[in-house]
Each structure stands twice: as C-alpha cells, then as structure tokens.
Design a protein around this motif. Structure first.
Motif, PDB file in Angstrom:
ATOM      1  N   LEU A  33       0.841  -1.193   0.000  1.00 22.57           N
ATOM      2  CA  LEU A  33       0.000   0.000   0.000  1.00 22.57           C
ATOM      3  C   LEU A  33       0.876   1.243   0.000  1.00 22.57           C
ATOM      4  O   LEU A  33       1.595   1.505   0.971  1.00 22.57           O
ATOM      5  CB  LEU A  33      -0.912   0.011   1.229  1.00 22.57           C
ATOM      6  CG  LEU A  33      -1.816  -1.218   1.396  1.00 22.57           C
ATOM      7  CD1 LEU A  33      -2.630  -1.090   2.672  1.00 22.57           C
ATOM      8  CD2 LEU A  33      -2.730  -1.388   0.192  1.00 22.57           C
ATOM      9  N   ASP A  35       2.191   4.868   0.573  1.00 20.00           N
ATOM     10  CA  ASP A  35       1.934   5.904   1.575  1.00 20.00           C
ATOM     11  C   ASP A  35       2.600   7.186   1.093  1.00 20.00           C
ATOM     12  O   ASP A  35       3.822   7.267   0.998  1.00 20.00           O
ATOM     13  CB  ASP A  35       2.509   5.485   2.928  1.00 20.00           C
ATOM     14  CG  ASP A  35       2.073   6.429   4.043  1.00 20.00           C
ATOM     15  OD1 ASP A  35       1.659   7.563   3.732  1.00 20.00           O
ATOM     16  OD2 ASP A  35       2.152   6.048   5.225  1.00 20.00           O
ATOM     17  N   LYS A  36       1.777   8.195   0.798  1.00 17.97           N
ATOM     18  CA  LYS A  36       2.292   9.468   0.285  1.00 17.97           C
ATOM     19  C   LYS A  36       2.185  10.582   1.313  1.00 17.97           C
ATOM     20  O   LYS A  36       2.116  11.762   0.972  1.00 17.97           O
ATOM     21  CB  LYS A  36       1.558   9.848  -0.995  1.00 17.97           C
ATOM     22  CG  LYS A  36       1.744   8.835  -2.130  1.00 17.97           C
ATOM     23  CD  LYS A  36       1.116   9.284  -3.416  1.00 17.97           C
ATOM     24  CE  LYS A  36       1.373   8.285  -4.538  1.00 17.97           C
ATOM     25  NZ  LYS A  36       0.801   8.713  -5.825  1.00 17.97           N
ATOM     26  N   ARG A  44      -4.562   5.958   0.734  1.00 16.36           N
ATOM     27  CA  ARG A  44      -4.249   4.651   1.306  1.00 16.36           C
ATOM     28  C   ARG A  44      -5.490   4.039   1.952  1.00 16.36           C
ATOM     29  O   ARG A  44      -5.742   2.835   1.835  1.00 16.36           O
ATOM     30  CB  ARG A  44      -3.142   4.780   2.341  1.00 16.36           C
ATOM     31  CG  ARG A  44      -2.661   3.441   2.899  1.00 16.36           C
ATOM     32  CD  ARG A  44      -1.619   3.607   3.993  1.00 16.36           C
ATOM     33  NE  ARG A  44      -2.175   4.202   5.204  1.00 16.36           N
ATOM     34  CZ  ARG A  44      -1.936   5.444   5.610  1.00 16.36           C
ATOM     35  NH1 ARG A  44      -1.143   6.228   4.899  1.00 16.36           N
ATOM     36  NH2 ARG A  44      -2.477   5.908   6.714  1.00 16.36           N
ATOM     37  N   GLU A  45      -6.275   4.869   2.625  1.00 22.33           N
ATOM     38  CA  GLU A  45      -7.469   4.381   3.303  1.00 22.33           C
ATOM     39  C   GLU A  45      -8.478   3.790   2.329  1.00 22.33           C
ATOM     40  O   GLU A  45      -9.138   2.790   2.635  1.00 22.33           O
ATOM     41  CB  GLU A  45      -8.107   5.514   4.108  1.00 22.33           C
ATOM     42  CG  GLU A  45      -7.263   5.970   5.291  1.00 22.33           C
ATOM     43  CD  GLU A  45      -7.761   7.278   5.896  1.00 22.33           C
ATOM     44  OE1 GLU A  45      -8.783   7.802   5.395  1.00 22.33           O
ATOM     45  OE2 GLU A  45      -7.131   7.764   6.840  1.00 22.33           O
ATOM     46  N   ARG A  47      -7.799   2.271  -0.482  1.00 18.95           N
ATOM     47  CA  ARG A  47      -7.277   0.942  -0.818  1.00 18.95           C
ATOM     48  C   ARG A  47      -7.563  -0.052   0.311  1.00 18.95           C
ATOM     49  O   ARG A  47      -7.956  -1.197   0.061  1.00 18.95           O
ATOM     50  CB  ARG A  47      -5.777   1.022  -1.088  1.00 18.95           C
ATOM     51  CG  ARG A  47      -5.403   1.715  -2.396  1.00 18.95           C
ATOM     52  CD  ARG A  47      -3.890   1.756  -2.556  1.00 18.95           C
ATOM     53  NE  ARG A  47      -3.484   2.171  -3.892  1.00 18.95           N
ATOM     54  CZ  ARG A  47      -3.251   3.433  -4.250  1.00 18.95           C
ATOM     55  NH1 ARG A  47      -3.417   4.401  -3.356  1.00 18.95           N
ATOM     56  NH2 ARG A  47      -2.863   3.707  -5.487  1.00 18.95           N
ATOM     57  N   GLU A  48      -7.376   0.381   1.537  1.00 16.92           N
ATOM     58  CA  GLU A  48      -7.626  -0.501   2.680  1.00 16.92           C
ATOM     59  C   GLU A  48      -9.098  -0.889   2.749  1.00 16.92           C
ATOM     60  O   GLU A  48      -9.438  -2.045   3.056  1.00 16.92           O
ATOM     61  CB  GLU A  48      -7.184   0.181   3.969  1.00 16.92           C
ATOM     62  CG  GLU A  48      -5.672   0.370   4.073  1.00 16.92           C
ATOM     63  CD  GLU A  48      -5.270   1.215   5.263  1.00 16.92           C
ATOM     64  OE1 GLU A  48      -6.166   1.871   5.851  1.00 16.92           O
ATOM     65  OE2 GLU A  48      -4.080   1.224   5.613  1.00 16.92           O
ATOM     66  N   THR A  64       3.098  -1.285   4.138  1.00 19.56           N
ATOM     67  CA  THR A  64       3.105   0.100   3.699  1.00 19.56           C
ATOM     68  C   THR A  64       4.426   0.437   3.016  1.00 19.56           C
ATOM     69  O   THR A  64       5.500   0.067   3.497  1.00 19.56           O
ATOM     70  CB  THR A  64       2.902   1.045   4.897  1.00 19.56           C
ATOM     71  OG1 THR A  64       1.618   0.784   5.485  1.00 19.56           O
ATOM     72  CG2 THR A  64       2.954   2.502   4.462  1.00 19.56           C
ATOM     73  N   ASP A  66       6.551   3.647   1.752  1.00 17.30           N
ATOM     74  CA  ASP A  66       6.709   5.101   1.724  1.00 17.30           C
ATOM     75  C   ASP A  66       7.163   5.538   0.331  1.00 17.30           C
ATOM     76  O   ASP A  66       8.184   5.069  -0.173  1.00 17.30           O
ATOM     77  CB  ASP A  66       7.735   5.551   2.763  1.00 17.30           C
ATOM     78  CG  ASP A  66       7.262   5.299   4.183  1.00 17.30           C
ATOM     79  OD1 ASP A  66       6.047   5.357   4.412  1.00 17.30           O
ATOM     80  OD2 ASP A  66       8.118   5.030   5.055  1.00 17.30           O
TER      81      ASP A  66
END
Length: 253
Positions: A33, A35-36, A44-45, A47-48, A64, A66
């Motif tokens: 996933l 993380d930007k 990201r949320e 996608r989760e 995650t 980065d």
C-alpha cells in the motif's frame, strides 16, 4: 519466482472493481500500500477499505511503502520523473525482497487502470531489467476517462471521430485543442488558460466516490467555477484527482 499483480481498482469507488479484480485480490497474500504522507492518507485508506470489503483470505498481509516525493519545480521534467522512478524502484526492490517470499504472490492496487498514466508498470519493468527475478500480471481497471464519460452521460467519441488523451502539460503546449480531448494530470488548471472559444468542458473530480463533483458547460462560462470547486476541494481533503473532456461544440469543428 515472485509474482506481482497490478490490480486496476478504478477511480476510487469500491463498486468500480471488476470481477477479475476482485478474484485477483484473493490470489495475492501480500498487499503493498503506497503511503504518500498524511496529506494524502485518504488514498491509502480507500485501498484498505477495498481490501477489507473483498478479500476473504485470512492470511493476507499489508505492507506500507513510503513513496518519495517528486520535485515538481524542476526544469527537466523527463529527467526529474526518471530520477523519481529510480528512487521508487529502489524502495520497491528492498520491500519485495524483505516482505514477499520467492514463490509468493503480491499485489499493488493501482488507481484507475495500470496502463494509463500510472508509473507502476514502468517501475516493475525497471526492476526486471536490473535483474530482480519477478513476474507480473496486469488486471485492467475502469479508468477515470470511462467513469467521467459515464457520469456525464456522454460518449467519448463522436461518430467517425478520434479522441485525444493527454495531460495538462501537453495541452498547454498545443497550438490547437483537438476536437475531442480528454485531459488528465492538470494540476496547473490549464483549462482556464487556453482560448475557450467554441469549447465545452465536462469535468469531474473524485469520480465514483462520495465526494464526487461534476461540472459541465461552455468552457468560457464555467472555467472559474471549476477552478473554485477544485481549489476548495483540494484544500478540504488535502488531495484531488480530476479529469475532463474538452469538446469543440457542433458548428465550431
């Protein structure tokens, strides 16, 4: 050999996933996933949320990654993007080695479609060229282009005519806007800087999501409204994904 699935997740709404994409989610065991940063945490949320909704395998793991920032102010755009991709590839290489077994199957959920204005495919090709033994499969997704046309209830092409898909950067450099032009990645709001004569615009942001915004009309009449809506939304959410179709009105072709 490590297997990677690039799963097109559509423009953000969970209902946009295809059956092929849903089935692919259960083939992978490790999900990477991006993380930007806190400003774009919602990316990201989303996608989760999709993973929680569709994955049935109890042993799925989430890792995650980065993502380094790109220097948006650099003069040499291509060199800057190449450097950015190299830094992302270095992150991917290490995390794939550390987190995915040699015979494992991992997945990246790619916004929209992995083959349209997304870097994931190029980065995996770079890793393969650099000697990392991986294989990958692309699961196509519904792109923002398709979702935009559907939400505005229009056809992308007119009878017997072509459609140009480009970026805001390229639009700004064009001598003349093609009769039907889809524009993506326009952070500079180029639509408000070109000659609006004879052009209609169909604009959409957060397509398929609960915060979706749609505006359409003569470009000269609605450009400022789109700018205002775009800036307010970005300030409120911390990020924005939008696209639009410019169409030369009948009689102005």
């Amino acid at each position: 050999m490590r297997k990677i699935l690039l799963i097109g997740m559509g423009p953000g709404g969970a209902d946009f996933l295809t059956m092929q994409a849903i089935e692919a989610l259960d083939r992978a065991r490790v999900f990477f996933l991006p993380d930007k940063g806190a400003e774009k945490a919602e990316l990201r949320e989303v996608r989760e949320q999709i993973c929680r909704r569709y994955i049935t395998q109890p042993d799925a793991r989430f890792v995650t990654v980065d993502i380094p920032q790109r220097d948006a102010a650099a003069d040499d755009y291509r060199a800057t993007v190449d450097d950015w991709h190299a830094r992302i590839a270095a992150r991917y290489r290490q995390i794939l080695i550390d987190e995915l077994p040699e015979d494992g199957c991992g997945a990246f959920l790619v916004w929209g479609d992995p083959t349209l204005y997304d870097s994931s495919l190029r980065i995996l090709d770079r890793l393969r060229a650099d000697g990392l033994p991986i294989d990958y499969e692309i699961i196509p997704g519904i792109s923002a282009v398709q979702a935009l046309a559907a939400r505005h209830r229009i056809a992308l092409n007119r009878i017997g005519e072509s459609v140009v898909i480009t970026t805001g950067r390229k639009l700004g450099a064009a001598r003349r806007v093609a009769d039907d032009t889809v524009v993506m990645l326009d952070g500079d709001e180029t639509f408000a800087k070109i000659d609006p004569t004879g052009l209609d615009i169909y604009w959409g942001a957060y397509l398929g999501m609960k915060d979706e915004i749609l505006i359409a009309g003569r470009l000269a009449d609605v450009a400022s409204a789109i700018q205002r809506a775009r800036r307010e939304a970005r300030e409120s959410k911390g990020w924005i994904m939008d696209a639009y179709l410019l169409r030369r009105a009948d009689g102005d072709v």
